[in-house]
Design a protein around this motif. Sequence first.
Motif, short mmCIF file in Angstrom:
data_model
loop_
_atom_site.label_atom_id
_atom_site.label_comp_id
_atom_site.label_asym_id
_atom_site.label_seq_id
_atom_site.Cartn_x
_atom_site.Cartn_y
_atom_site.Cartn_z
N PHE A 88 6.04 10.18 1.09
CA PHE A 88 5.28 9.08 0.50
C PHE A 88 5.95 7.78 0.90
CE2 PHE A 88 3.92 12.59 -2.08
CZ PHE A 88 2.61 12.29 -2.43
N SER A 89 5.15 6.86 1.45
CA SER A 89 5.68 5.58 1.95
C SER A 89 5.14 4.43 1.12
CB SER A 89 5.31 5.38 3.42
OG SER A 89 5.86 6.41 4.21
N VAL A 90 6.07 3.67 0.52
CA VAL A 90 5.71 2.45 -0.20
C VAL A 90 5.98 1.27 0.75
CG1 VAL A 90 6.15 0.98 -2.19
CG2 VAL A 90 6.26 3.50 -2.42
N VAL A 91 4.91 0.59 1.15
CA VAL A 91 5.03 -0.52 2.10
C VAL A 91 4.69 -1.82 1.36
CG1 VAL A 91 4.26 -1.49 4.29
CG2 VAL A 91 4.34 1.01 3.98
N LEU A 92 5.71 -2.72 1.25
CA LEU A 92 5.53 -3.99 0.55
C LEU A 92 5.75 -5.15 1.51
CD1 LEU A 92 7.49 -3.28 -2.77
CD2 LEU A 92 5.00 -3.20 -2.41
N PRO A 93 5.09 -6.28 1.26
CA PRO A 93 5.32 -7.45 2.12
C PRO A 93 6.75 -7.96 1.97
CG PRO A 93 3.97 -8.03 0.23
CD PRO A 93 4.07 -6.54 0.22
N LEU A 94 7.31 -8.45 3.06
CA LEU A 94 8.69 -8.91 3.07
C LEU A 94 8.76 -10.35 2.56
CD1 LEU A 94 11.63 -8.27 3.78
CD2 LEU A 94 11.16 -9.09 6.12
N ASN A 113 0.84 -1.19 0.00
CA ASN A 113 0.00 0.00 0.00
C ASN A 113 0.87 1.24 0.00
OD1 ASN A 113 0.32 0.88 3.02
ND2 ASN A 113 -0.22 -1.30 3.10
N LEU A 114 0.30 2.33 -0.50
CA LEU A 114 1.00 3.61 -0.64
C LEU A 114 0.36 4.63 0.29
CD1 LEU A 114 3.08 5.36 -2.09
CD2 LEU A 114 1.41 5.74 -3.91
N LYS A 115 1.16 5.23 1.16
CA LYS A 115 0.67 6.19 2.14
C LYS A 115 1.35 7.54 1.93
CE LYS A 115 0.28 2.50 5.62
NZ LYS A 115 0.72 2.06 6.98
N VAL A 116 0.74 8.60 2.51
CA VAL A 116 1.31 9.93 2.39
C VAL A 116 1.07 10.70 3.68
CG1 VAL A 116 -0.78 10.88 1.33
CG2 VAL A 116 1.42 12.04 1.01
N ARG A 117 2.07 11.48 4.07
CA ARG A 117 1.96 12.43 5.17
C ARG A 117 2.48 13.76 4.66
NH1 ARG A 117 4.77 8.30 7.49
NH2 ARG A 117 6.60 9.62 7.92
#
Length: 564
Positions: free
Chosen positions: A554-560, A541-545
């Motif tokens: 912008f944070s790109v969070v991927l499964p490990l 998922n892609l998040k933003v603050r």
Amino acid sequence: MFNRIKQRFDPEWLMAVRVSVTFFLIGSAWILFSDRLVFLFFNHPSEYTNIQSWKGEFFVVSVAVLLLFMIKNYLRRNQKLSDSLAQSELRFKKVIDKSVSGICITDRYGVFEYVNPAFCAIYGYDVREFLDGKIDMLVDEELKSTVLEVHAQLFDRNEGRQGTWAVRDRSGKSKTVVVDTVPITWINGEKRLVTFVSDVTEKIKAEEQLRRSEQRYRNMMEQLDVPLYITDNDCRIVFANKAFRDSFGDIRNDTFCYRKIMGANKKCQWCKEVTDLKMGEKFESEYFRESDGRIFQTIMVPVEFEPGVMRKMVVLRDLTEILQDKKRAEESDRLKTAFLANMSHEVRTPLNAILGFSTILNDDTLPKDEKGRFVDLIHQSGLQLLNIIDDIVDVARIEQGDLRISTMPADVNVLLSEVMDVMRLELVDGGKPEVRLLLDNHLPAGFSVKTDPLRLKQVLMNLMNNGIKFTKKGVVKLEAFHNDKEVIFNVEDTGIGIPKEKIPIIFERFRQVDESSTRVAGGNGLGLFISKNLVEGMGGNLKVRSSIGNGSIFSVVLPLNKVD
């Protein structure tokens, strides 16, 4: 007192008493006063002797004449009573013969003594067939003994009763009748039962059909997915379907629609009286519910809820989603128009550069170093045009659900180095000497995961390119680290930031923070939409603050998914 005595004796006894009393009074008067009358009028002995000889005959004749007149008067009066009784009986017979209700007279054992034509019509028998039978001939075998038993009880108790019975006519057809039995007593003291019968078979069938029809329509209204209710002319709700109860709550006998729906204490301004609406007409309006902001279309029509009783049926159609969809469609059309106008500019710029510089290259007098610079510009414009086309293709695939993600082992450290190399070139070409690029990599050497390296590189470059685009002076940093479950890539800039109210829309297609025609930064409004879908396609998922003046993260969070 005399009248009470007269009521206790029948006319014959009264006549005998009158004759006896009259005879007694006349005889007594004759014995007491006849000799005195003779001596009063006749003084000569010879005359007295003659009078005495016929005095008895005179008495007998006088009494006989008087009795004759009394008997004649009695007979005349009895004749009048007899004639009156006969006429009354005739009128009564005509009335019951013409009655629309079936009437029968029975004795204690249920034997028919009289039936009128309507009674015969109900059961299909002839009068002679009835007069030879009993009342049990009209019911099924299992009810015969019950009917006779009830009939005998009513007769013995001298009481009446009303009830509904299942009977059969002469053809064997089943019917339902309502009976009303009353006891009567003839002049001679004999008792009988008179039964009035009404055939309610068709009425019951009609009522049953009406009930079923009403139930069908009630079930249909109950199953409608739009709120529907029916009110009387005082706005009291007499029926509400499930959709209404789910939306507005249960109703009671004293529930008024304006209180239930609007929370008001008086009738709605748009509400119409039943008398104001004609059959076939309808009244439409809109109602805004302040509690949750929902908008309802109200359609009011008159209905005959009960025979002869008019009611109002109101359908509340929830327009909220429709209006929101309409608003979204209009917004989408507006965004598409803006996108096409922007895309025309985005495509025209590199295309003009390609066409313009390629024309200049035809000049043979142009120095070699100038030709090389123009060739590089044409190449860069071609790449820019290719990126635009790639974005459009990616959007089309996303909307069709045909976005392709190819998972393979990827060395993340190598991938980050490649991203930084490309972005440094972009920074040089973009002409922003006051912007610095930083890589903050916390991943161990040889760190590899299963992902789509090309798509991940596309996302990170897109995010960094946005950071460069909206940062005039400062730093654009790419940070990478992992935990037990995820690998995280943060792209942080010190640019202008994003307004809080704009954050929910920046990941929508064709949307940009600045959608005005005078915006400084370029772009087609597809980058973040594509990036978000690419990240979600890779299982993350892609998040933003962000906030105005404080840059964005912008944070790109991927499964490990580590490579074994």
